[in-house]
Motif scaffolding. Structure first.
Motif, short mmCIF file in Angstrom:
data_model
loop_
_atom_site.label_atom_id
_atom_site.label_comp_id
_atom_site.label_asym_id
_atom_site.label_seq_id
_atom_site.Cartn_x
_atom_site.Cartn_y
_atom_site.Cartn_z
N GLU A 142 6.12 80.71 37.30
CA GLU A 142 4.98 80.02 37.90
C GLU A 142 3.69 80.81 37.72
O GLU A 142 3.67 82.03 37.80
CB GLU A 142 5.27 79.84 39.39
CG GLU A 142 4.18 79.17 40.18
CD GLU A 142 4.52 79.16 41.67
OE1 GLU A 142 5.06 78.16 42.13
OE2 GLU A 142 4.27 80.17 42.35
N GLU A 191 9.14 73.86 30.93
CA GLU A 191 7.82 73.48 30.42
C GLU A 191 7.85 72.13 29.71
O GLU A 191 6.94 71.30 29.89
CB GLU A 191 7.31 74.56 29.46
CG GLU A 191 5.96 74.25 28.85
CD GLU A 191 5.50 75.31 27.87
OE1 GLU A 191 4.43 75.12 27.26
OE2 GLU A 191 6.21 76.33 27.70
N LEU A 233 -4.31 74.32 39.60
CA LEU A 233 -3.15 73.59 39.10
C LEU A 233 -1.99 74.54 38.89
O LEU A 233 -2.11 75.55 38.18
CB LEU A 233 -3.50 72.92 37.75
CG LEU A 233 -2.35 72.36 36.91
CD1 LEU A 233 -1.76 71.12 37.57
CD2 LEU A 233 -2.83 72.05 35.50
N LYS A 234 -0.85 74.23 39.50
CA LYS A 234 0.35 75.04 39.26
C LYS A 234 0.94 74.68 37.90
O LYS A 234 1.12 73.49 37.58
CB LYS A 234 1.39 74.81 40.35
CG LYS A 234 2.65 75.67 40.14
CD LYS A 234 3.60 75.61 41.32
CE LYS A 234 4.37 74.31 41.36
NZ LYS A 234 5.35 74.28 42.46
N THR A 235 1.23 75.68 37.11
CA THR A 235 1.90 75.48 35.83
C THR A 235 3.11 76.40 35.77
O THR A 235 3.32 77.23 36.66
CB THR A 235 0.97 75.79 34.64
OG1 THR A 235 0.80 77.21 34.54
CG2 THR A 235 -0.39 75.13 34.82
N LEU A 237 3.68 78.48 29.41
CA LEU A 237 2.64 77.82 28.61
C LEU A 237 2.80 78.25 27.15
O LEU A 237 1.90 78.83 26.54
CB LEU A 237 1.25 78.19 29.14
CG LEU A 237 0.92 77.71 30.55
CD1 LEU A 237 -0.40 78.32 31.03
CD2 LEU A 237 0.85 76.18 30.61
N TYR A 295 -0.97 79.78 37.89
CA TYR A 295 -1.94 78.76 38.26
C TYR A 295 -3.12 78.76 37.29
O TYR A 295 -3.62 79.83 36.90
CB TYR A 295 -2.44 78.98 39.69
CG TYR A 295 -1.40 78.63 40.72
CD1 TYR A 295 -1.36 77.37 41.31
CD2 TYR A 295 -0.43 79.55 41.09
CE1 TYR A 295 -0.38 77.05 42.24
CE2 TYR A 295 0.55 79.24 42.01
CZ TYR A 295 0.57 77.98 42.58
OH TYR A 295 1.54 77.66 43.50
N LEU A 332 2.57 67.64 34.41
CA LEU A 332 1.44 68.58 34.33
C LEU A 332 0.18 67.86 33.88
O LEU A 332 -0.89 68.02 34.47
CB LEU A 332 1.78 69.71 33.36
CG LEU A 332 0.74 70.81 33.20
CD1 LEU A 332 0.66 71.66 34.45
CD2 LEU A 332 1.05 71.69 31.99
N SER A 389 1.08 72.17 26.07
CA SER A 389 0.56 72.83 27.27
C SER A 389 -0.74 73.56 26.98
O SER A 389 -1.70 73.51 27.76
CB SER A 389 1.59 73.81 27.83
OG SER A 389 2.77 73.13 28.21
N ILE A 431 -4.69 73.17 28.60
CA ILE A 431 -5.55 74.26 29.09
C ILE A 431 -6.87 74.29 28.32
O ILE A 431 -7.93 74.53 28.89
CB ILE A 431 -4.82 75.61 28.97
CG1 ILE A 431 -3.51 75.59 29.76
CG2 ILE A 431 -5.72 76.75 29.45
CD1 ILE A 431 -3.67 75.34 31.24
N THR A 453 8.58 69.07 32.22
CA THR A 453 7.51 68.75 33.18
C THR A 453 6.16 68.52 32.51
O THR A 453 5.14 68.47 33.20
CB THR A 453 7.38 69.88 34.22
OG1 THR A 453 7.03 71.10 33.55
CG2 THR A 453 8.67 70.07 34.99
N LYS A 454 6.12 68.36 31.22
CA LYS A 454 4.84 68.28 30.49
C LYS A 454 3.99 67.07 30.92
O LYS A 454 2.78 67.20 31.11
CB LYS A 454 5.09 68.24 28.98
CG LYS A 454 5.95 67.06 28.51
CD LYS A 454 6.29 67.15 27.02
CE LYS A 454 5.10 66.81 26.16
NZ LYS A 454 5.47 66.71 24.72
#
Length: 790
Positions: free
Chosen positions: A393, A329, A355-357, A360, A395, A336, A365, A369, A332-333
């Motif tokens: 994973e 997380e 959106l794939k996340t 969270l 979404y 994202l 993050s 959202i 890749t912030k």
């Protein structure tokens, strides 16, 4: 030997069955032998009947060896624990660990899913100045185990422990166990390029087809979408398979080995998809975290969607974090965030976003959202069944874009610039939050939803990991409902249960026959010539005709996909490969076209552009259009031409539809005629037809009139009712509703055309000097039309 099969195996053979004890006439000696056999079998009852039989033949007695003097090894040789390509004797720690999670109470697999939406956001759009004060900058953080605000501490600790158990496993061992344990695993990609495409089919179906049939899509409108960070393009393959020629996709992903692989689209036609990589277009690098690339892609998409934007955006970004899965997380912030920035920059009002996340847990993050909840009418965090239960994973699904002024886009793109500056300067600083923590926790509905969602997904992930761990330790375990679940899911998602296969190779004649049932195009006679003598007798009612400006004789075009296009030569009765044209037209397409020479500029500065003009459509990417009325065919052809247009590929020849006029509006044609000096055509200016919304024109050869009705019907005008009606010339019946057999199919339209040729001596522009008496003039045609109008 498999212990689980010992019972059934030992009772399957009469030779090994103990049932002889109860047989009639069994002697006392036989019973004694039977008791002795039971003593022999008892220590081996965990093994198969074959193993028992083999040991008995060798004279095995419990507690003794198998040598002549009963010497030798007494204890059983253990089965090899060798796993994978490791050194002999290496002990795999993961196999000796226990996972303190009960995975056996997992939810039963099902094609039915429920999406839990956020309660609607009822606050207003924050002001620019307010948002600028929201960003929190601090020391860069690379640990996740203390992020317990949006997830219970015990749940977070457990999921991190479960993940770490697999550190000592080889990937192959993990994959094999995952294959056997996941009830949805055998769905795979089906007819598509990869599993990502099936995920989109899964989500699209469960979400009431909000991607392929969004509410903001108008009737007879092309579906515009963008696929972001999604190479090789599985998401797009599904959309194009579902929508065929009614969709146009824009792709934005990192250039390189993970680029879009359009040549591998077997289920759909990739000609409806156009990659773009930011600065320098098709020659860019596609780095979405580069602000200049984001702005360039935004400009490209808006320019090619009439400044409206796309109907929906898909974002599936990620990169390898092998060995650092627990802090995925954090790593890749920015990726994202930039996917969100991209979507907010190109969506039209009312558009949708998926959106794939991953996890969270962090305020950063959760702040993203929260901003999505402000930007969209409805938002949900959703993990589809096609997303493996053992991974983190999920979404973010967003419906109904409402930030018309793109204020949130402007805010986040400034945050991206700030994060890039930190990376360049190598300082130990980072943007830790984009929305203050007090706002996130103060919104009780948001806070409760995120905490519940995180904990629910984390618990299911722990069960998935524990199940894989159990299946890794015991390779005899297998999920038994995979085949049944696969069939149920594919049926619900409306995807055929077929194996992916490449389109069959064929030749153009075979393809034409396969689609039309004809060995070659009909040898239709040339269009009937209109003259001043037959004008009145040839046109039966002006409301039955449409017309267009022609440049050359038309012919049938067939595409076998990509640049493999063929034109029917009427004289030689054979197909010609149009190698001189650079077009990308989807396979299984048959059009009637004119190969026109369009002109740009005038006189010596003029240059020619070869363009394909569609005058009618027979098949569009395999869809049979011939039975539709002429207006519907041409409207569909216009959508088709727009979908295959690739403005970033300047070397391609353009495909466009003819501009169609009703005969009653034929006067509009002459407003687009201009006298121009044509290069190579002498010094006398010639009438040129200017193409609408373009700086191009072409030299016309005349006007073609297409009869759109079929006998015995004709469209007339009622003066008493002040409206059009339909008249049956055979029965004298009059109706106001269009009869089902009124509209002419392709075959009738193509054989009943009329042409008014503008040969030398035909005056079609007021500044022309002369006109021959026996030719129709513009005034004569327009006067004829006016005489038939109310």
């Amino acid at each position: 030997n498999n212990p689980s099969t010992s019972t059934s195996s030992s009772s399957s053979s009469g030779e090994d069955s103990p049932s002889t004890e109860d047989s009639p006439g069994c002697s006392g000696l036989g019973k004694a032998v039977k008791r002795k056999m039971d003593e022999v079998v008892q220590p081996l009852d965990m093994y198969s009947s074959v193993a028992n039989k083999m040991m008995r033949k060798m004279g095995y007695q419990p507690g003794t060896g198998l040598g002549r003097e009963k010497q030798g090894r007494v204890d059983i040789v253990p089965a090899s624990e060798q796993r994978g390509r490791r050194g002999l004797g290496l002990k795999i720690k993961a196999l000796n660990k226990d996972v303190v999670i009960d995975w056996e109470d997992e939810k039963p697999p099902s094609a039915e899913e429920v999406v839990d939406w956020f309660p609607p956001y009822d606050g207003g759009m924050p002001e620019k100045g307010e948002m600028e004060a929201w960003a929190d900058v601090g020391k860069k953080k690379l640990v996740i185990d203390d992020e317990t605000l949006f997830c219970d501490n015990g749940v977070l600790k457990t999921v991190l422990e479960c993940k770490s158990i697999f550190d000592d496993l080889e990937g192959q061992e993990m994959r094999k166990a995952r294959m056997r344990s996941n009830p949805y695993e055998t769905i795979r990609g089906g007819i598509f390029l990869n599993r990502a495409a099936m995920k989109m089919a899964n989500m699209d179906s469960i979400l009431d087809f909000m991607f392929t049939q969004p509410k903001c899509l108008g009737n007879n409108e092309i579906l515009y979408f963008a696929d972001v960070c999604a190479g090789p393009g599985g998401f797009s393959e599904y959309i194009l398979w579902k929508k065929k020629w009614r969709a146009k996709g824009f792709g934005f992903t990192l250039k390189g080995p993970n680029d879009f692989k359009l040549g591998d689209f077997f289920a759909a036609n990739s000609e409806f998809f156009e990659p773009h990589y930011g600065v320098n277009g098709i020659d860019g690098n596609g780095d979405i975290m580069n602000t200049s690339n984001l702005e360039e892609f935004q400009d490209f998409v808006l320019t090619n969607t009439n400044e409206k934007g796309v109907h929906f955006v898909m974002a599936d970004g990620g990169f390898s974090v092998e060995g650092q899965e627990n802090i995925q997380e954090i790593l890749t912030k920015q990726l994202l965030m930039c996917q969100i920035v991209c979507a907010l920059s190109i969506l039209r009002v009312g558009g949708n976003f998926v959106l794939k996340t991953f996890d969270l847990f962090t305020p950063f993050s959760n702040g993203l959202i929260y901003l999505l909840r402000i930007a969209f009418e409805n938002v949900a965090i959703y993990k589809p069944v096609t997303s493996r239960p053992a991974n983190s994973e999920r979404y973010a699904v967003c419906q109904g874009y409402r930030d018309e002024d793109r204020q949130l886009f402007n805010y986040l793109i400034e945050i991206n610039d700030q994060m890039n500056e930190f990376k360049k300067s190598s300082v130990n600083q980072d943007v830790k939050a984009v929305v203050p923590l007090e706002i996130l926790t103060g919104d009780q509905e948001f806070f409760n939803y995120m905490k519940t969602s995180n904990e629910s997904i984390a618990k299911e992930q722990c069960k998935g990991l524990a199940k894989i761990h159990a299946f890794t330790k015991d390779r005899s375990l297998r999920e038994t409902k995979q085949a049944q679940v696969r069939l149920e899911c594919l049926k619900k998602w409306q995807v055929p249960d077929r194996v992916r296969s490449a389109p069959q190779k064929t030749d153009v004649s075979s393809l034409f026959y396969k689609l039309t049932g004809l060995k070659e195009p009909h040898a239709n006679s040339e269009s009937k010539m209109l003259t001043s003598d037959n004008l009145l007798s040839s046109i039966r009612g002006v409301f039955n005709y449409k017309c267009y400006v022609s440049s050359v004789n038309s012919s049938i075009l067939v595409s076998m996909g990509g640049s493999y296009i063929f034109l029917w030569n009427k004289n030689n009765r054979r197909w010609l490969n149009l190698t001189q044209l650079k077009c990308l037209i989807p396979r299984d397409t048959i059009l009637e076209v004119e190969i026109a020479q369009e002109l740009k500029g005038e006189s010596k500065g003029q240059h020619r552009v070869t363009t394909i003009h569609i005058v009618d459509a027979l098949f569009l990417a395999g869809d049979d259009m011939r039975a539709l009325n002429y207006a519907e065919r041409m409207q569909s052809a216009a959508i088709f031409a727009e979908a295959i247009r690739k403005p970033s590929c300047k070397h391609l020849n353009l495909v466009r539809t003819k501009e169609i006029f009703r005969l009653e509006d034929a006067g509009k044609i002459f407003t687009q005629l201009k006298l121009k000096t044509v290069k190579g055509g002498g010094s006398i200016p010639r009438p040129c037809y200017e193409i609408t919304n373009s700086d191009l024109c072409f030299v016309p050869r005349g006007i073609v009139f297409v009869r759109t009705s079929q006998d015995p019907w004709s469209m007339e005008y009622s003066r008493s009712q002040n409206r059009k009606y339909f008249f049956n010339m055979r029965t004298n019946e009059s109706v106001f509703e269009c009869p089902p057999d009124f509209n002419a199919p392709y075959d009738i339209c193509s054989t009943s055309r009329l042409i008014w040729e503008w040969r030398d001596g035909v005056k079609v522009h007021p500044d022309q000097q002369h006109h021959r008496v026996n030719n129709i003039s513009t005034d004569q045609l327009l006067n004829f039309v006016r005489s038939k109008l109310p």
